[in-house]
Design a protein around this motif. Sequence first.
Motif, PDB file in Angstrom:
ATOM      1  N   MET A   1       9.698   6.102 -11.493  1.00 38.80           N
ATOM      2  CA  MET A   1       8.490   5.788 -10.712  1.00 38.80           C
ATOM      3  C   MET A   1       8.609   5.396  -9.081  1.00 38.80           C
ATOM      4  N   SER A   2       7.925   6.394  -8.269  1.00 38.27           N
ATOM      5  CA  SER A   2       7.994   5.882  -7.041  1.00 38.27           C
ATOM      6  C   SER A   2       7.629   5.007  -6.570  1.00 38.27           C
ATOM      7  N   LYS A   3       7.955   4.276  -5.286  1.00 36.19           N
ATOM      8  CA  LYS A   3       7.360   3.035  -4.683  1.00 36.19           C
ATOM      9  C   LYS A   3       5.895   3.651  -4.142  1.00 36.19           C
ATOM     10  N   PRO A   4       5.162   2.634  -4.043  1.00 37.23           N
ATOM     11  CA  PRO A   4       3.802   3.090  -3.793  1.00 37.23           C
ATOM     12  C   PRO A   4       3.871   2.911  -2.113  1.00 37.23           C
ATOM     13  N   SER A   5       2.866   3.560  -1.402  1.00 33.91           N
ATOM     14  CA  SER A   5       2.644   3.572  -0.026  1.00 33.91           C
ATOM     15  C   SER A   5       2.686   2.316   0.672  1.00 33.91           C
ATOM     16  N   LEU A   6       2.702   2.277   1.792  1.00 34.21           N
ATOM     17  CA  LEU A   6       2.463   0.840   2.564  1.00 34.21           C
ATOM     18  C   LEU A   6       1.231   0.414   2.433  1.00 34.21           C
ATOM     19  N   LEU A   7       0.457   1.572   2.565  1.00 37.55           N
ATOM     20  CA  LEU A   7      -1.071   1.471   2.631  1.00 37.55           C
ATOM     21  C   LEU A   7      -1.666   0.766   1.159  1.00 37.55           C
ATOM     22  N   ARG A   8      -1.223   1.207   0.070  1.00 33.01           N
ATOM     23  CA  ARG A   8      -1.475   0.790  -0.956  1.00 33.01           C
ATOM     24  C   ARG A   8      -0.912  -0.705  -1.372  1.00 33.01           C
ATOM     25  N   GLU A  79     -11.843  12.597   8.815  1.00 38.02           N
ATOM     26  CA  GLU A  79     -10.560  12.682   8.473  1.00 38.02           C
ATOM     27  C   GLU A  79      -9.863  11.375   8.142  1.00 38.02           C
ATOM     28  N   THR A  80     -10.597  10.207   8.627  1.00 38.20           N
ATOM     29  CA  THR A  80     -10.017   8.898   8.170  1.00 38.20           C
ATOM     30  C   THR A  80     -10.254   8.496   6.760  1.00 38.20           C
ATOM     31  N   ALA A  81     -11.537   8.896   6.182  1.00 34.50           N
ATOM     32  CA  ALA A  81     -11.969   8.740   4.878  1.00 34.50           C
ATOM     33  C   ALA A  81     -10.911   9.400   3.746  1.00 34.50           C
ATOM     34  N   THR A  82     -10.756  10.762   4.357  1.00 36.97           N
ATOM     35  CA  THR A  82      -9.755  11.488   3.372  1.00 36.97           C
ATOM     36  C   THR A  82      -8.510  11.275   3.354  1.00 36.97           C
ATOM     37  N   GLY A  83      -7.790  10.819   4.584  1.00 34.43           N
ATOM     38  CA  GLY A  83      -6.539  10.462   4.773  1.00 34.43           C
ATOM     39  C   GLY A  83      -6.331   8.958   4.026  1.00 34.43           C
ATOM     40  N   ALA A  84      -7.373   8.044   4.214  1.00 30.48           N
ATOM     41  CA  ALA A  84      -7.163   6.903   3.768  1.00 30.48           C
ATOM     42  C   ALA A  84      -6.992   6.901   2.013  1.00 30.48           C
ATOM     43  N   VAL A  85      -8.005   7.628   1.365  1.00 31.18           N
ATOM     44  CA  VAL A  85      -7.812   7.637  -0.128  1.00 31.18           C
ATOM     45  C   VAL A  85      -6.541   8.606  -0.650  1.00 31.18           C
ATOM     46  N   PHE A  86      -6.198   9.586   0.191  1.00 34.35           N
ATOM     47  CA  PHE A  86      -5.133  10.561   0.136  1.00 34.35           C
ATOM     48  C   PHE A  86      -3.674   9.629   0.346  1.00 34.35           C
ATOM     49  N   GLY A  87      -3.621   8.659   1.456  1.00 32.49           N
ATOM     50  CA  GLY A  87      -2.717   7.878   1.502  1.00 32.49           C
ATOM     51  C   GLY A  87      -2.478   6.778   0.467  1.00 32.49           C
ATOM     52  N   MET A  88      -3.445   6.355  -0.182  1.00 29.20           N
ATOM     53  CA  MET A  88      -3.264   5.376  -1.222  1.00 29.20           C
ATOM     54  C   MET A  88      -2.299   6.024  -2.302  1.00 29.20           C
ATOM     55  N   ASN A  89      -2.330   7.235  -2.495  1.00 27.39           N
ATOM     56  CA  ASN A  89      -1.601   8.071  -3.548  1.00 27.39           C
ATOM     57  C   ASN A  89      -0.024   8.659  -3.143  1.00 27.39           C
ATOM     58  N   VAL A  90      -0.018   8.888  -2.033  1.00 23.84           N
ATOM     59  CA  VAL A  90       1.341   9.399  -1.537  1.00 23.84           C
ATOM     60  C   VAL A  90       2.357   8.310  -1.606  1.00 23.84           C
ATOM     61  N   PRO A  91       3.431   8.498  -2.433  1.00 18.93           N
ATOM     62  CA  PRO A  91       4.737   7.606  -2.509  1.00 18.93           C
ATOM     63  C   PRO A  91       5.118   7.373  -1.179  1.00 18.93           C
ATOM     64  N   ALA A  92       5.887   6.100  -1.191  1.00 15.93           N
ATOM     65  CA  ALA A  92       6.495   5.710   0.285  1.00 15.93           C
ATOM     66  C   ALA A  92       7.450   6.641   0.465  1.00 15.93           C
ATOM     67  N   SER A  93       8.174   7.387  -0.314  1.00 18.56           N
ATOM     68  CA  SER A  93       9.280   8.275   0.076  1.00 18.56           C
ATOM     69  C   SER A  93       8.733   9.555   0.720  1.00 18.56           C
ATOM     70  N   HIS A  94       7.324   9.665   0.749  1.00 17.47           N
ATOM     71  CA  HIS A  94       6.855  10.995   1.578  1.00 17.47           C
ATOM     72  C   HIS A  94       6.214  10.490   2.703  1.00 17.47           C
ATOM     73  N   ALA A 115     -19.095   8.059   5.292  1.00 18.34           N
ATOM     74  CA  ALA A 115     -18.279   8.972   4.534  1.00 18.34           C
ATOM     75  C   ALA A 115     -17.630   8.503   3.212  1.00 18.34           C
ATOM     76  N   VAL A 116     -17.926   9.197   2.323  1.00 18.86           N
ATOM     77  CA  VAL A 116     -17.150   9.084   0.852  1.00 18.86           C
ATOM     78  C   VAL A 116     -16.454  10.094   0.451  1.00 18.86           C
ATOM     79  N   ALA A 117     -14.854   9.709   0.317  1.00 19.02           N
ATOM     80  CA  ALA A 117     -13.898  10.575  -0.022  1.00 19.02           C
ATOM     81  C   ALA A 117     -13.409  10.357  -1.389  1.00 19.02           C
ATOM     82  N   THR A 118     -13.198  11.590  -2.174  1.00 17.17           N
ATOM     83  CA  THR A 118     -12.359  11.122  -3.408  1.00 17.17           C
ATOM     84  C   THR A 118     -11.329  11.904  -4.042  1.00 17.17           C
ATOM     85  N   LEU A 119     -10.833  11.544  -4.875  1.00 18.40           N
ATOM     86  CA  LEU A 119      -9.643  12.105  -5.370  1.00 18.40           C
ATOM     87  C   LEU A 119      -9.805  11.797  -6.999  1.00 18.40           C
ATOM     88  N   GLY A 120      -9.719  12.994  -7.684  1.00 21.31           N
ATOM     89  CA  GLY A 120      -9.910  13.000  -9.245  1.00 21.31           C
ATOM     90  C   GLY A 120      -8.216  12.631  -9.721  1.00 21.31           C
TER      91      GLY A 120
END
Length: 163
Positions: A1-8, A79-94, A115-120
């Motif tokens: 399991m990857s380490k979660p992002s700093l944001l998450r 861009e901020t809304a999409t980047g934030a939700v995306f950043g919650m999911n990208v591992p710290a190694s990336h 703005a409402v951004a989503t990831l399924g």
Amino acid sequence: MSKPSLLRTAVDRVRRLPKPLFSRAVTRMFNFQVRFAGTAGIRFEELSEARSVLVLENRRKVQNHIGGVHAAAMALLAETATGAVFGMNVPASHLLVIKSMNIRYVRRAQGDLRAVATLGAEQRLRILSEPKGDLLVPVTVTDESGEQPIECEMVWAWTPKKK
């Protein structure tokens, strides 16, 4: 399991706070790191692995010559809304980077923007299971009338950090 992002990790630390305090804490943390979002006054209402909800008030600092939110500020919000939700999911190694932004300005904005951004679940699983890739992060930007002044397509990419 990857380490979660700093944001998450940071968001998880403040998740138990009451909603107004959570919103304020996430806004301050994010805007400290992404200073342009802070300069514009973007405010987080919600942030999770599946969804982000952000608000940009129509105030003088972000207005255009006719008193509406400037086109560049609208793009920043999406861009901020999409980047934030995306950043919650990208591992710290990336690393995560915006690959493309396509914004169509379809009508004059009235008042504040949301703005409402989503990831399924499938998109989130793909980020964790593939070493690199890109995907379209859906976002809807509405104004005080409930209409969409802009239509956006934001493609974000993830790639392993260089050692």
